[in-house]
Design a protein around this motif. Sequence first.
Motif, mmCIF file in Angstrom:
data_model
loop_
_atom_site.group_PDB
_atom_site.id
_atom_site.type_symbol
_atom_site.label_atom_id
_atom_site.label_comp_id
_atom_site.label_asym_id
_atom_site.label_seq_id
_atom_site.Cartn_x
_atom_site.Cartn_y
_atom_site.Cartn_z
ATOM 1 N N HIS A 45 0.841 -1.209 0.000
ATOM 2 C CA HIS A 45 0.000 0.000 0.000
ATOM 3 C C HIS A 45 0.874 1.258 0.000
ATOM 4 N N SER A 46 1.951 1.214 0.770
ATOM 5 C CA SER A 46 2.839 2.383 0.854
ATOM 6 C C SER A 46 3.531 2.648 -0.476
ATOM 7 N N HIS A 166 -7.515 5.898 2.805
ATOM 8 C CA HIS A 166 -6.465 5.604 3.790
ATOM 9 C C HIS A 166 -6.923 4.590 4.822
ATOM 10 N N TRP A 186 -0.195 3.107 6.364
ATOM 11 C CA TRP A 186 -1.083 2.758 5.248
ATOM 12 C C TRP A 186 -1.576 1.316 5.323
ATOM 13 N N ALA A 189 -5.242 0.772 4.113
ATOM 14 C CA ALA A 189 -5.635 1.404 2.853
ATOM 15 C C ALA A 189 -6.436 0.435 1.980
#
Length: 286
Positions: A45-46, A166, A186, A189
């Motif tokens: 996700h990051s 988020h 994150w 997310a």
Amino acid sequence: MNSKLGVKLGEGGCAEVYAWEGESKIIKLAKPNTIIEALQAELHHSYIAWACGLAVPQPFDMQEVEERWGIVFERVYGDSIMKRFVDTTQERSRHKQLLHVSEDYLHARVTAQMLYQIHSHAVPNMPSQRDNIKHDIQRAQYLSEAEKARVIELMDQIPTKQQLCHGDPNPGNIILRENDAIMIDWNNASVGNPEADLAEYILMIQYAILPVNVPQQAQEALEATREESIRMFIEHYGKLSGIRDADIEPWFVVVAARKLAADGISEEEKGLLVQEIRRRLHSTPL
């Protein structure tokens, strides 16, 4: 001890944060309650958020330290919105300065701007927000099976969107660095409806009960500024996006039910959320 591991910088419910390879990186080491798949998902996700050009710490890779896995990130220097809020209220109390409710103590406008930037992206290869929410509602305690089914039924009636969200936009997850705001954490997310993020933030501010170790001045300031912070947040986000109160309204009962599965909130706060859920279910036609 790993030679790359530096001093401990902080700790949350699922991880401890240490300096890594000097002063420019950190490693977020998982606690035993976090499985490696969750770390892998957070790193993924990051990467996506970073690739979108969002203001997030640059992610690097996963590392194992003494049989614990962690994620290496760029180190971001600054204060979280929550820390800035606590420090500001203490400083005003020391100088016997009154709180002016119209001031944006919780940086609600900054939060609205940040979330609008996140929600402006549609990305592939992300978890479904609705699947995540359903899973959380079904595993949560406090509600009957019939109540859970009704909440999920109400969510299924809301038109689906496919925007980056988020999932945990709380004041501890936004770092203020000079004139910038950086969004961290994150792991929750997903792709779905921005209104769920907005409802999450509003419920958080409305019902948050600060830990007992937080100074009394901050506790009192939160009580005094909750409603104005929420108003500023909704107003600013609405100006940017066109989303109105009525668009967020259906998500309150859904997100409140989801929050009952969270580890990081108190039993007292969960009790308030249960009251809110039952009030809304009672007032919603079958």
